[in-house]
Scaffold this motif. Structure first.
Motif, PDB file in Angstrom:
ATOM      1  N   LEU A 159       0.821  -1.210   0.000  1.00 19.56           N
ATOM      2  CA  LEU A 159       0.000   0.000   0.000  1.00 19.56           C
ATOM      3  C   LEU A 159       0.860   1.267   0.000  1.00 19.56           C
ATOM      4  O   LEU A 159       0.469   2.288  -0.554  1.00 19.56           O
ATOM      5  CB  LEU A 159      -0.922   0.007   1.225  1.00 19.56           C
ATOM      6  CG  LEU A 159      -2.036  -1.047   1.233  1.00 19.56           C
ATOM      7  CD1 LEU A 159      -2.676  -1.133   2.616  1.00 19.56           C
ATOM      8  CD2 LEU A 159      -3.084  -0.721   0.182  1.00 19.56           C
ATOM      9  N   LYS A 160       2.030   1.180   0.633  1.00 25.36           N
ATOM     10  CA  LYS A 160       2.914   2.342   0.741  1.00 25.36           C
ATOM     11  C   LYS A 160       3.842   2.499  -0.461  1.00 25.36           C
ATOM     12  O   LYS A 160       4.543   3.504  -0.579  1.00 25.36           O
ATOM     13  CB  LYS A 160       3.762   2.230   2.012  1.00 25.36           C
ATOM     14  CG  LYS A 160       2.965   2.309   3.300  1.00 25.36           C
ATOM     15  CD  LYS A 160       3.854   2.052   4.508  1.00 25.36           C
ATOM     16  CE  LYS A 160       3.057   2.093   5.804  1.00 25.36           C
ATOM     17  NZ  LYS A 160       3.876   1.781   6.994  1.00 25.36           N
ATOM     18  N   SER A 161       3.861   1.516  -1.341  1.00 34.17           N
ATOM     19  CA  SER A 161       4.787   1.546  -2.482  1.00 34.17           C
ATOM     20  C   SER A 161       4.330   2.539  -3.547  1.00 34.17           C
ATOM     21  O   SER A 161       3.201   3.039  -3.522  1.00 34.17           O
ATOM     22  CB  SER A 161       4.903   0.150  -3.102  1.00 34.17           C
ATOM     23  OG  SER A 161       3.708  -0.190  -3.783  1.00 34.17           O
ATOM     24  N   ASP A 162       5.230   2.814  -4.491  1.00 33.44           N
ATOM     25  CA  ASP A 162       4.906   3.732  -5.591  1.00 33.44           C
ATOM     26  C   ASP A 162       3.964   3.094  -6.599  1.00 33.44           C
ATOM     27  O   ASP A 162       3.302   3.789  -7.366  1.00 33.44           O
ATOM     28  CB  ASP A 162       6.198   4.166  -6.309  1.00 33.44           C
ATOM     29  CG  ASP A 162       7.115   4.976  -5.400  1.00 33.44           C
ATOM     30  OD1 ASP A 162       6.585   5.649  -4.493  1.00 33.44           O
ATOM     31  OD2 ASP A 162       8.339   4.917  -5.590  1.00 33.44           O
ATOM     32  N   ARG A 163       3.914   1.769  -6.608  1.00 30.60           N
ATOM     33  CA  ARG A 163       3.033   1.044  -7.540  1.00 30.60           C
ATOM     34  C   ARG A 163       2.171   0.059  -6.756  1.00 30.60           C
ATOM     35  O   ARG A 163       2.336  -1.166  -6.880  1.00 30.60           O
ATOM     36  CB  ARG A 163       3.881   0.305  -8.577  1.00 30.60           C
ATOM     37  CG  ARG A 163       4.719   1.223  -9.472  1.00 30.60           C
ATOM     38  CD  ARG A 163       5.695   0.418 -10.308  1.00 30.60           C
ATOM     39  NE  ARG A 163       6.696  -0.231  -9.461  1.00 30.60           N
ATOM     40  CZ  ARG A 163       7.551  -1.159  -9.909  1.00 30.60           C
ATOM     41  NH1 ARG A 163       7.502  -1.562 -11.166  1.00 30.60           N
ATOM     42  NH2 ARG A 163       8.439  -1.698  -9.094  1.00 30.60           N
ATOM     43  N   PRO A 164       1.245   0.574  -5.943  1.00 31.33           N
ATOM     44  CA  PRO A 164       0.464  -0.290  -5.051  1.00 31.33           C
ATOM     45  C   PRO A 164      -0.347  -1.358  -5.768  1.00 31.33           C
ATOM     46  O   PRO A 164      -0.399  -2.504  -5.317  1.00 31.33           O
ATOM     47  CB  PRO A 164      -0.443   0.696  -4.307  1.00 31.33           C
ATOM     48  CG  PRO A 164      -0.498   1.906  -5.187  1.00 31.33           C
ATOM     49  CD  PRO A 164       0.847   1.984  -5.822  1.00 31.33           C
ATOM     50  N   ALA A 198      -7.958  -4.032  -0.807  1.00 30.07           N
ATOM     51  CA  ALA A 198      -6.800  -3.153  -0.689  1.00 30.07           C
ATOM     52  C   ALA A 198      -6.585  -2.344  -1.973  1.00 30.07           C
ATOM     53  O   ALA A 198      -6.257  -1.158  -1.917  1.00 30.07           O
ATOM     54  CB  ALA A 198      -5.555  -3.977  -0.370  1.00 30.07           C
ATOM     55  N   SER A 199      -6.800  -2.978  -3.118  1.00 33.23           N
ATOM     56  CA  SER A 199      -6.593  -2.294  -4.401  1.00 33.23           C
ATOM     57  C   SER A 199      -7.602  -1.178  -4.613  1.00 33.23           C
ATOM     58  O   SER A 199      -7.273  -0.132  -5.203  1.00 33.23           O
ATOM     59  CB  SER A 199      -6.713  -3.309  -5.546  1.00 33.23           C
ATOM     60  OG  SER A 199      -5.714  -4.300  -5.460  1.00 33.23           O
ATOM     61  N   THR A 200      -8.796  -1.371  -4.126  1.00 31.65           N
ATOM     62  CA  THR A 200      -9.848  -0.352  -4.285  1.00 31.65           C
ATOM     63  C   THR A 200      -9.479   0.930  -3.581  1.00 31.65           C
ATOM     64  O   THR A 200      -9.700   2.029  -4.093  1.00 31.65           O
ATOM     65  CB  THR A 200     -11.185  -0.862  -3.722  1.00 31.65           C
ATOM     66  OG1 THR A 200     -11.555  -2.054  -4.423  1.00 31.65           O
ATOM     67  CG2 THR A 200     -12.267   0.179  -3.899  1.00 31.65           C
ATOM     68  N   VAL A 201      -8.891   0.811  -2.401  1.00 32.37           N
ATOM     69  CA  VAL A 201      -8.535   1.985  -1.605  1.00 32.37           C
ATOM     70  C   VAL A 201      -7.229   2.613  -2.070  1.00 32.37           C
ATOM     71  O   VAL A 201      -7.084   3.826  -2.113  1.00 32.37           O
ATOM     72  CB  VAL A 201      -8.428   1.608  -0.108  1.00 32.37           C
ATOM     73  CG1 VAL A 201      -8.000   2.806   0.716  1.00 32.37           C
ATOM     74  CG2 VAL A 201      -9.754   1.071   0.375  1.00 32.37           C
ATOM     75  N   SER A 202      -6.257   1.764  -2.437  1.00 36.51           N
ATOM     76  CA  SER A 202      -4.937   2.285  -2.811  1.00 36.51           C
ATOM     77  C   SER A 202      -4.985   3.061  -4.116  1.00 36.51           C
ATOM     78  O   SER A 202      -4.160   3.915  -4.363  1.00 36.51           O
ATOM     79  CB  SER A 202      -3.942   1.133  -2.950  1.00 36.51           C
ATOM     80  OG  SER A 202      -4.328   0.240  -3.966  1.00 36.51           O
TER      81      SER A 202
END
Length: 202
Positions: A159-164, A198-202
């Protein structure tokens, strides 16, 4: 009307947290039925202040543990996720947002447990068996596995990465390989929903 300085307010609230823990814990363990007596609004406010005043990861983790105890179903006396407390937190989007923000391993683990049970609630429904065992308990081995392989922290790093989105997709593939089929008949559905949330929020 008495006005407290930020320093005094922080001291007052940290002392309040210590009192709450004294009343809600026994032998170092939180007692869910006692935690439920505490207003969720108070816990939410304490978490906000803990973050603003940099009380430390340990304190944040403790508050998250209490909030988790509020939200999760308890064996034999609750039909499922406490939707009111969950909405007070901000819903599942807030859970993912906190996992992206927090550094506390305890906090991350507790937030992940809530996310896990939200997914199972959606898959299984809030059924309780005649023995008082929640249907969700049949998947505790899968949850234990996820915690053992450090999934909360791994999810947080994605989640914190540049490419979540890419990292989350790669994590989903890794989990399918790392998770034995014997742990759950619907492991694929659980993993897919966790990564999707997680993908929906990130």
């Amino acid at each position: 009307m008495l006005t407290l300085t930020p320093t005094c307010l922080s001291f007052f609230l940290s002392s309040s947290l210590a009192c709450l823990l004294f009343c809600c814990a026994k032998g170092g363990l939180l007692i869910p039925k006692l935690v439920k007596v505490v207003s969720f609004d108070i816990l939410k406010k304490l978490l906000e202040v803990a973050s603003d005043q940099a009380w430390g990861q340990g304190t944040e983790g403790t508050i998250i543990s209490m909030m988790t105890s509020h939200i999760l179903p308890h064996r034999g006396n609750h039909l499922g996720i406490d939707s009111y407390s969950l909405q007070m937190l901000g819903g599942e989007f807030a859970i993912i947002g906190l996992m992206k923000k927090l550094g506390s391993l305890t906090g991350l683990a507790n937030l992940f447990v809530v996310l896990f049970f939200i997914v199972l609630h959606e898959l299984n429904g809030p059924a309780i068996t005649l023995s008082g065992e929640h249907m969700m308990n049949s998947h505790t081995e899968l949850l234990d596995h996820f915690l053992h392989i450090g999934l909360p922290l791994r999810l947080s790093k994605c989640l914190k990465s540049d490419r979540p989105h890419q990292k989350l997709s790669e994590l989903g593939s890794q989990l399918m390989t790392e998770t034995p089929d014997s742990l759950s008949a619907n492991k694929a559905a659980v993993i897919k929903k966790i990564v999707s949330r997680a993908s929906t929020v990130s």
